[in-house]
Design a protein around this motif. Structure first.
Motif, mmCIF file in Angstrom:
data_model
loop_
_atom_site.group_PDB
_atom_site.id
_atom_site.type_symbol
_atom_site.label_atom_id
_atom_site.label_comp_id
_atom_site.label_asym_id
_atom_site.label_seq_id
_atom_site.Cartn_x
_atom_site.Cartn_y
_atom_site.Cartn_z
ATOM 1 N N VAL A 388 -50.501 72.970 46.378
ATOM 2 C CA VAL A 388 -49.319 73.779 46.719
ATOM 3 C C VAL A 388 -48.020 73.046 46.357
ATOM 4 O O VAL A 388 -47.039 73.667 45.963
ATOM 5 N N LEU A 389 -48.030 71.710 46.449
ATOM 6 C CA LEU A 389 -46.815 70.941 46.159
ATOM 7 C C LEU A 389 -46.577 70.750 44.669
ATOM 8 O O LEU A 389 -45.460 70.880 44.185
ATOM 9 N N ARG A 390 -47.659 70.432 43.910
ATOM 10 C CA ARG A 390 -47.426 70.085 42.495
ATOM 11 C C ARG A 390 -48.548 70.548 41.568
ATOM 12 O O ARG A 390 -48.531 70.253 40.383
ATOM 13 N N GLY A 391 -49.536 71.279 42.115
ATOM 14 C CA GLY A 391 -50.681 71.689 41.290
ATOM 15 C C GLY A 391 -50.556 73.112 40.780
ATOM 16 O O GLY A 391 -49.460 73.575 40.441
ATOM 17 N N GLY A 395 -45.558 76.185 41.474
ATOM 18 C CA GLY A 395 -44.352 76.937 41.098
ATOM 19 C C GLY A 395 -44.106 78.168 41.946
ATOM 20 O O GLY A 395 -43.191 78.952 41.670
ATOM 21 N N VAL A 396 -44.899 78.363 42.990
ATOM 22 C CA VAL A 396 -44.822 79.610 43.773
ATOM 23 C C VAL A 396 -43.684 79.569 44.789
ATOM 24 O O VAL A 396 -43.119 80.603 45.146
ATOM 25 N N GLY A 397 -43.332 78.383 45.256
ATOM 26 C CA GLY A 397 -42.208 78.260 46.190
ATOM 27 C C GLY A 397 -42.588 78.216 47.659
ATOM 28 O O GLY A 397 -41.791 78.582 48.520
ATOM 29 N N PHE A 398 -43.803 77.757 47.980
ATOM 30 C CA PHE A 398 -44.216 77.666 49.390
ATOM 31 C C PHE A 398 -43.284 76.740 50.165
ATOM 32 O O PHE A 398 -42.853 77.048 51.267
ATOM 33 N N GLN A 399 -42.992 75.571 49.560
ATOM 34 C CA GLN A 399 -42.177 74.565 50.252
ATOM 35 C C GLN A 399 -40.802 75.122 50.607
ATOM 36 O O GLN A 399 -40.335 75.013 51.731
ATOM 37 N N LYS A 400 -40.176 75.769 49.620
ATOM 38 C CA LYS A 400 -38.815 76.271 49.796
ATOM 39 C C LYS A 400 -38.775 77.493 50.717
ATOM 40 O O LYS A 400 -37.931 77.600 51.602
ATOM 41 N N VAL A 402 -41.508 79.059 52.645
ATOM 42 C CA VAL A 402 -42.261 79.053 53.912
ATOM 43 C C VAL A 402 -41.783 77.884 54.773
ATOM 44 O O VAL A 402 -41.642 78.012 55.993
ATOM 45 N N GLY A 403 -41.538 76.740 54.128
ATOM 46 C CA GLY A 403 -40.975 75.594 54.840
ATOM 47 C C GLY A 403 -41.893 74.959 55.867
ATOM 48 O O GLY A 403 -41.438 74.326 56.807
ATOM 49 N N LYS A 404 -43.198 75.167 55.718
ATOM 50 C CA LYS A 404 -44.178 74.564 56.632
ATOM 51 C C LYS A 404 -45.246 73.880 55.767
ATOM 52 O O LYS A 404 -45.435 74.253 54.621
ATOM 53 N N PRO A 405 -45.981 72.898 56.344
ATOM 54 C CA PRO A 405 -47.092 72.319 55.577
ATOM 55 C C PRO A 405 -48.141 73.394 55.277
ATOM 56 O O PRO A 405 -48.653 74.045 56.191
ATOM 57 N N VAL A 406 -48.410 73.613 53.992
ATOM 58 C CA VAL A 406 -49.407 74.605 53.556
ATOM 59 C C VAL A 406 -50.349 73.928 52.577
ATOM 60 O O VAL A 406 -49.915 73.177 51.701
ATOM 61 N N ALA A 407 -51.653 74.158 52.744
ATOM 62 C CA ALA A 407 -52.652 73.695 51.770
ATOM 63 C C ALA A 407 -53.330 74.942 51.210
ATOM 64 O O ALA A 407 -53.327 75.998 51.847
ATOM 65 N N PHE A 459 -46.551 86.762 52.783
ATOM 66 C CA PHE A 459 -47.062 86.965 54.147
ATOM 67 C C PHE A 459 -46.603 85.830 55.056
ATOM 68 O O PHE A 459 -46.059 86.057 56.141
ATOM 69 N N MET A 460 -46.838 84.588 54.617
ATOM 70 C CA MET A 460 -46.524 83.423 55.472
ATOM 71 C C MET A 460 -45.033 83.330 55.783
ATOM 72 O O MET A 460 -44.640 82.970 56.896
ATOM 73 N N LYS A 461 -44.213 83.662 54.789
ATOM 74 C CA LYS A 461 -42.758 83.576 54.955
ATOM 75 C C LYS A 461 -42.299 84.414 56.150
ATOM 76 O O LYS A 461 -41.468 83.985 56.942
ATOM 77 N N VAL A 462 -42.873 85.617 56.304
ATOM 78 C CA VAL A 462 -42.471 86.512 57.399
ATOM 79 C C VAL A 462 -43.259 86.201 58.679
ATOM 80 O O VAL A 462 -42.681 86.064 59.756
#
Length: 508
Positions: A388-391, A395-400, A402-407, A459-462
């Protein structure tokens, strides 16, 4: 749920037993999941242009009566059926399908709206963006429309997606299914793609292969050769040459790199070393396959399984390796209030105390089977955080967003027939697959990272907006060591990319 009760108790008890059933559904999550999947399918479908009107009617006289006779899907709000009344260059005048009044009479209300050119710019024909409304619509065309974001009485053109898919949201600690969407519209098709569609999971199966390796002597820094390989499949079957998605090779690479960048050839070599019988055993433990054939191609997710099974397997990785069984039912009581079924089988010592008298708090006794070592579960989770971070989902933008640790892990099958993404936080697992009901290519480059992962992110963002950012729990015994991301060796002064890698005792 009704089907499950029927299987469990039979028709008589289901309909006459006075059962009180508490399901696991979270209505808020269900609504968010449905919107996210519908929007994702719609977005994908609109990129492929306009396929034409639902049908055509004569608009002379009372068009409302004729339009009511056209069957519309009743669970795709705010979409509505409309008929094109007049067409100009930059807009069309449309009439919306009237409702029915009590007694089944057609409403006398005839709502008219405007469909501007802007609202159908996506409706490309043979790849060309329309410059006039008449290139897309004619008088009498019956189409779906939805209210436009701006402008009262303005609408935009919609179409029912040809592509389909499913989404499952699950609690990783218990297997409770919090939300399940089996397709775009239940009114259109009652086939539940979350539980009934057998699809190839592709690369989303790889974490099971890597879990087997990490449970049996490998570490995330172990090196496996990423180079061309040819496998003789036996008499008359020829030679199999697995390919990487990018058709390139990186030489000796770490297990972490293999997961983060979804390297097929590395996975095949790893499966060859670990042995397919062992991988088949792990696939069974995780509940993904009952009997996985011992062929190396199955290490790349060539077998067919359901989305619900895959999401449950990831739930076991998420919860530290404990066996969970997916359920839609929490508890069933009979008509006298006695509990006749409870999904959560954990024993609770001290839960029956009527009042508090300085006794210690109740404790839960968890006797569930350990599918993999909790330390292995953390290692594979940490590697999937890297996805999710660099694989492949970097490029999906989970970090920006969702802002939570996601695997999580992406999956793309041969010829782009299915795109998968299963992602998780410490408290929730979310899985999506997108594919045509009669499998065919989604189109070149339509990978899990591009098609499925953005839906999970939406989904996670909301759904998790008001939840705290909780890091994944590091089990006792794990040693975190600074290593060079590329080589997997201990970090040296001046190394550019350094991460904390998880090692079991004695393996660092």
């Amino acid at each position: 749920v009704r089907r499950e009760l029927f299987d469990k108790y039979g028709e008589k008890k289901l309909y006459e037993g006075g059962l009180s059933v508490r399901t696991t559904l979270d209505p808020k999550y269900q609504e968010i999941a449905r919107r996210a999947l519908q929007a994702g399918l719609e977005h994908f479908d609109q990129k492929h242009g306009w396929r034409g009107a639902v049908t055509k009617i004569d608009v002379s006289g009372d068009w409302g009566v004729k339009l009511v006779g056209v069957k519309s899907l009743d669970d795709v709000e705010p979409w509505r059926l409309a008929v094109v009344l007049d067409v100009a260059d930059h807009s069309a005048r449309i009439g919306l399908q009237p409702g029915r009044e009590p007694g089944g009479f057609i409403s006398k209300d005839r709502t008219v709206g405007i469909l501007p050119l802007e609202g159908l710019k996506w409706a490309r024909i043979k790849g060309r963006v329309p410059t006039k409304v008449g290139q897309v619509l004619e008088r009498g065309d019956v189409v779906y429309v939805a209210p436009a974001e701006k402008g009262e009485g303005q609408y935009k053109l919609e179409q029912i997606p040809e592509v389909s898919g499913a989404m499952v949201v699950e609690d990783p600690q218990t297997g409770r299914v919090l939300a399940m969407v089996g397709g775009f519209s239940y009114d259109q098709s009652q086939f539940n793609r979350a539980t009934q569609a057998l699809r190839q999971p592709g690369s989303s199966f790889k974490p099971i292969v890597y879990s087997a390796a990490l449970d049996n002597g490998y570490t995330p820094s172990s090196l496996v050769l990423d180079a061309p390989i040819e496998i003789d499949q036996g008499p008359g079957l020829g030679v199999w040459k697995p390919e990487n998605y990018e058709h390139d090779f990186f030489g000796p690479s770490t297990l972490r790199f293999g997961i983060e960048h979804s390297r097929n050839v590395m996975t095949v070599r790893l499966a060859q070393d670990v042995g397919m019988p062992m991988i088949a055993d792990y696939a069974k433990r995780f509940g993904v396959y009952d009997n996985l054939p011992p062929y190396l191609s199955f290490a790349l997710g060539a077998g067919e399984t359901t989305l619900l099974r895959m999401v449950t397997a990831y739930g076991m990785i998420d919860n530290g390796g404990r066996k969970i069984t997916p359920t839609l039912i929490d508890r069933i009581q009979d008509r006298y209030g006695h509990t006749v079924y409870r999904h959560d089988k954990r024993e609770c010592i001290g839960c029956d105390q009527q009042k508090w008298d300085n006794q210690p708090e109740p404790s839960l006794i968890d006797r569930r089977e350990q599918v993999i070592d909790p330390m292995t579960a953390y290692q594979i989770t940490s590697m999937m955080e890297g996805v999710v971070l660099r694989g492949t989902a970097g490029g999906v933008g989970f970090q920006k967003e969702v802002g939570k640790p996601v695997a999580g892990k992406t999956g793309t099958t041969n010829d782009y027939k299915d795109a998968w993404f299963i992602g998780f936080t410490p408290d929730v697992v979310v899985g999506v697959y997108i594919g045509y009901d009669k499998p065919r290519s989604l189109g070149r480059g339509m990978t899990g990272g591009r098609v499925a992962a953005p839906i999970v992110k939406d989904f996670m963002k909301v759904a998790l907006a008001d939840k705290p950012a909780v890091p994944f729990r590091v089990p006792p015994g794990i040693k975190l060591v600074r290593v060079n991301l590329k080589t997997g060796a201990r970090a040296a002064p001046g190394d550019q990319k350094v991460i904390l890698e998880a090692f079991k005792p004695g393996t660092a």
